[in-house]
Scaffold this motif. Sequence first.
Motif, short mmCIF file in Angstrom:
data_model
loop_
_atom_site.label_atom_id
_atom_site.label_comp_id
_atom_site.label_asym_id
_atom_site.label_seq_id
_atom_site.Cartn_x
_atom_site.Cartn_y
_atom_site.Cartn_z
N GLU A 1 0.83 -1.20 0.00
CA GLU A 1 0.00 0.00 0.00
C GLU A 1 0.87 1.26 0.00
O GLU A 1 0.57 2.23 -0.71
CB GLU A 1 -0.95 0.00 1.21
N VAL A 2 1.96 1.25 0.77
CA VAL A 2 2.88 2.40 0.79
C VAL A 2 3.45 2.63 -0.61
O VAL A 2 3.46 3.76 -1.11
CB VAL A 2 4.00 2.19 1.82
N ILE A 3 3.92 1.57 -1.25
CA ILE A 3 4.50 1.69 -2.59
C ILE A 3 3.45 2.20 -3.58
O ILE A 3 3.72 3.09 -4.40
CB ILE A 3 5.10 0.34 -3.04
N CYS B 1 2.79 5.95 -2.92
CA CYS B 1 3.93 6.77 -3.35
C CYS B 1 3.98 6.89 -4.87
O CYS B 1 4.20 7.98 -5.40
CB CYS B 1 5.23 6.19 -2.81
N ASN B 2 3.78 5.79 -5.57
CA ASN B 2 3.80 5.85 -7.03
C ASN B 2 2.64 6.67 -7.58
O ASN B 2 2.79 7.38 -8.57
CB ASN B 2 3.84 4.45 -7.64
N LYS B 3 1.49 6.60 -6.93
CA LYS B 3 0.34 7.39 -7.37
C LYS B 3 0.62 8.88 -7.19
O LYS B 3 0.22 9.71 -8.03
CB LYS B 3 -0.92 6.99 -6.60
N MET C 1 8.58 13.88 -10.47
CA MET C 1 8.93 12.46 -10.31
C MET C 1 8.51 11.65 -11.54
O MET C 1 9.24 10.77 -11.99
CB MET C 1 8.32 11.87 -9.04
N GLN C 2 7.36 11.95 -12.10
CA GLN C 2 6.94 11.27 -13.32
C GLN C 2 7.86 11.65 -14.48
O GLN C 2 8.28 10.78 -15.26
CB GLN C 2 5.49 11.61 -13.67
N LYS D 1 10.39 5.60 -9.72
CA LYS D 1 9.44 4.57 -9.32
C LYS D 1 9.80 4.09 -7.91
O LYS D 1 10.95 3.73 -7.64
CB LYS D 1 9.50 3.36 -10.25
N PHE D 2 8.80 4.05 -7.04
CA PHE D 2 9.00 3.50 -5.70
C PHE D 2 8.91 1.99 -5.79
O PHE D 2 8.00 1.45 -6.43
CB PHE D 2 7.98 4.08 -4.73
#
Length: 140
Positions: A7-9, A12-14, A21-22, A27-28
């Motif tokens: 869920e954390v990953i 973070c990616n969302k 970052m995009q 990528k996390f």
Amino acid sequence: MNFNKEEVIRICNKMCQNTLMQTLNIKFTDAGEDFLVATMPVTPDVHQPMGLLHGGATVALAESVGSAASIMFINTEKQEVRGIEISANHLKSKREGLVTATAKIIHKGRSIHLWEIRIVDEQNNLISLCKLSNMVLPKR
């Protein structure tokens, strides 16, 4: 609170959508109760004019993973995080491949978080060593 790595990953990616970052393709990839990991490809998009990984891109990776890591420790409904100081020592150059940044907590206070971010290459060679201070603020 139970720690949920996946869920954390995902969160973070969302958060990376439509951000720097995009643009940098960060990528996390991993998380733990006291660390967060992200990767960034080394391509001409993140090079400086000499064809090497740009120090600014490296620092952007470090601040991205360190700031996201602080979010794991706060109540996001009531608090927010701001990076207030970052330092970086660039120790090795890189032309292509992938770098991995691991943020590990050094100090977790109520209002200040201090992170060490190690950025390594595929052979675990240290590319940059960064330190990030984040301030925890009441949400506005």
